[in-house]
Design a protein around this motif. Structure first.
Motif, PDB file in Angstrom:
ATOM      1  N   SER B  61     -38.468 -45.846 -33.360  1.00 43.45           N
ATOM      2  CA  SER B  61     -37.219 -44.677 -33.643  1.00 43.45           C
ATOM      3  C   SER B  61     -36.548 -44.314 -35.326  1.00 43.45           C
ATOM      4  O   SER B  61     -36.892 -43.685 -35.785  1.00 43.45           O
ATOM      5  CB  SER B  61     -35.994 -44.995 -32.970  1.00 43.45           C
ATOM      6  N   ASP B  97     -32.570 -43.177 -29.482  1.00 43.62           N
ATOM      7  CA  ASP B  97     -33.187 -43.940 -29.773  1.00 43.62           C
ATOM      8  C   ASP B  97     -32.111 -42.687 -31.456  1.00 43.62           C
ATOM      9  O   ASP B  97     -33.031 -43.530 -32.224  1.00 43.62           O
ATOM     10  CB  ASP B  97     -34.162 -42.984 -30.230  1.00 43.62           C
ATOM     11  N   GLU B 146     -40.522 -38.429 -30.568  1.00 45.67           N
ATOM     12  CA  GLU B 146     -40.954 -39.480 -30.470  1.00 45.67           C
ATOM     13  C   GLU B 146     -41.318 -39.828 -28.455  1.00 45.67           C
ATOM     14  O   GLU B 146     -40.015 -39.001 -28.612  1.00 45.67           O
ATOM     15  CB  GLU B 146     -39.404 -40.503 -31.052  1.00 45.67           C
TER      16      GLU B 146
HETATM   17 MG    MG Z   1     -36.891 -45.148 -30.047  1.00 47.55          MG
END
Ligand code: MG
Ligand code: GTP
Lengths: 133, 323
Positions: B61, B97, B146
């Motif tokens: 992140s 995140d 992600e």
């Molecule tokens: Mg993350």
């Protein structure tokens, strides 16, 4: 896939730590909510932007500073202006009981003052959605 | 939904509220989602999709946060989908995140959407892919995705992303793990993060050697190894440049259709399978024969193999002769 309830947990302003907010986030996860956790120090503009992008059902504010009345009033006005009137606003933290009627009257859907049990928070959150289902 | 064509128009104009609501319809498997996706599809296929994967806590992140900054400097519109795991116990999730991407929250040209994995092993579902289609149609030039850092994710992301960055941490033996897991083939760019924490040079060197050994890549791209200290934003400009270089490379790839074919076929198969599963679900809910078969199974009057075949034949008949 079922439609999970999405909750944004945010801490506006500069006050304090986020231990309480974190624990509530965990409790909500364990009750089956999808919780967007954003840590400390958001501006109201950031909260609005996040709530929009994440299309949340609930914004949960944790406020310890005593500024809950002006913060909620301002955020509710921004939510209407930015086309998010359907999102429920709930507040927790250090909230004196005598302020609860004023918060409800301005449009806060539920208030969870410090010391509210997790069961009460969970059932209070779920009750927000039972009315319409 | 107020007005369908108005809603589609808003999504195509990049309206964040409309895009976000569309993704909710996808996640809820709303019956309207299919048709809406059909309408958006012709406007997709333009975004460059980057997958960022790696072990939990490796810094994915934080790296995405830095990449957003870099891509914004070049005026790209950036979309992010950040997947975090769903709790197998409650079905709930903590999506944390975007905590690391806070500074971009109010940038109108950045759209960040958190997604729960909802029980998929690798964390990527068709919903992720469809959400990417929405961000693409909204006009984002670059998508950053992600994944949850579980082994399976590396394979799944390779069917969605054009370019894959695998994040490793110095001294964690992630390089060797990567060889064992066979994910080396999927990585286009290896990111040795937390350069401040251990000997990043050693890790980078080891990785380069391993990549060199396994260099039987079908695309002809030489995977890059880049060191970052994402917390301080160090190495991020170089990383962003590497992804753009890979994009340019893919643009001139003599055989770009091969991976594309694999990707599109997999997605399509997945879609057909899901439609078939829905038919099956409808059968199980409505056909009186189904509970009967279950009873027979429980009484051991029939074996599950014969039973499965029977059920399938029945569905087949239903599908061919009228609804
Ligand atoms: Mg993350
Ligand atoms: N020392 C150091 N810490 C870093 C660096 N990059 C990230 N971190 C820290 O590592 C922790 C995890 O970072 P994240 O970016 O959340 O990692 P992640 O891979 O996204 O984690 P998950 O999504 O939970 O799998 C955070 O506390 C970061 O501040 C770095 O370059 N150096």
């Amino acid at each position: 896939m079922e439609n999970k309830i999405r909750v944004l947990i945010a801490k506006p302003g500069l006050d304090g730590h986020d231990k309480g907010a974190k624990i509530v986030a965990l409790a909500l996860r364990d009750a089956g909510f999808e919780v967007i956790y954003t840590g400390l120090h958001q501006t109201l503009e950031q909260i609005i932007a996040i709530a929009t992008q994440e299309a949340v059902d609930v914004i949960g504010l944790s406020i310890m500073s005593g500024a809950h009345l002006p913060i909620c009033r301002k955020l509710l006005a921004m939510m209407i202006k930015k086309g998010l009137p359907d999102i429920r606003l709930v507040v927790g933290g250090v909230i004196p009981f005598q302020d609860i009627p004023a918060l409800k009257q301005m449009g806060v859907a539920a208030v969870f003052p410090g010391g509210t049990s997790f069961e009460d928070i969970n059932s209070g959150m779920k009750a927000l959605f039972e009315k319409e289902r | 939904m107020p007005d369908r064509s108005d809603f589609i128009k808003k999504i195509l104009a990049g309206d964040p509220g409309a895009g976000a609501r569309m993704i909710r319809l996808i996640e809820a498997d709303d019956p309207q989602a299919f048709g809406l996706l059909r309408a958006l599809y012709p406007h997709s296929g333009k975004a460059f999709i980057i997958g960022i994967t790696g072990a939990p806590g490796a810094g994915k992140s934080t790296i995405i946060n830095g990449l957003i900054t870099q891509f914004r400097k070049q005026n790209f519109k950036v979309g992010v989908i950040a997947v975090d795991p769903t709790s197998p116990f409650s079905g709930g999730a903590i999506l944390g995140d975007r905590l690391r991407m806070q500074t971009h929250a109010t940038d109108e040209n950045v759209f960040i959407r958190s997604m729960a994995s909802r029980g998929r092993a690798g964390g990527l579902s068709r919903a992720t892919r469809d959400a990417a289609l929405v961000l693409d149609a909204m006009g984002h030039h670059i998508l950053l995705i992600e994944t949850v850092g579980a082994g399976q994710a590396e394979f799944e992301i390779s069917y969605l992303a054009h370019s894959i960055g695998i994040v490793v941490v110095p001294g964690s033996c992630d390089g060797i793990q990567a060889v064992k897991a066979g994910i080396l083939e999927t990585g286009d760019i290896f990111i040795v993060n937390k350069g401040d924490m251990g000997d990043a040079d050693v890790s980078a060197h080891q990785l380069s050697m391993v990549i060199e050994m396994g260099k039987a890549r079908k695309t002809g791209w030489n995977p890059r190894v880049i060191k970052t200290h994402a917390l301080e934003g160090l190495g991020l400009a170089e990383l962003a440049a590497a992804f753009l270089a890979h994009r340019d490379f893919l643009g001139t790839d003599p055989d770009p259709d091969k991976t594309r074919k694999e990707r599109e076929t997999l997605y399509f198969n997945c879609l057909v399978r899901e439609l078939a599963m829905k038919k099956l679900g409808a059968f199980m809910e409505t056909d009186p024969a189904y509970p009967e078969i279950i009873n027979q199974l429980l009484a051991r009057e029939i074996d599950p193999f014969t039973a499965a075949e029977q059920v399938f034949k029945k569905i087949q008949r239903k599908m061919t002769h009228g609804k």
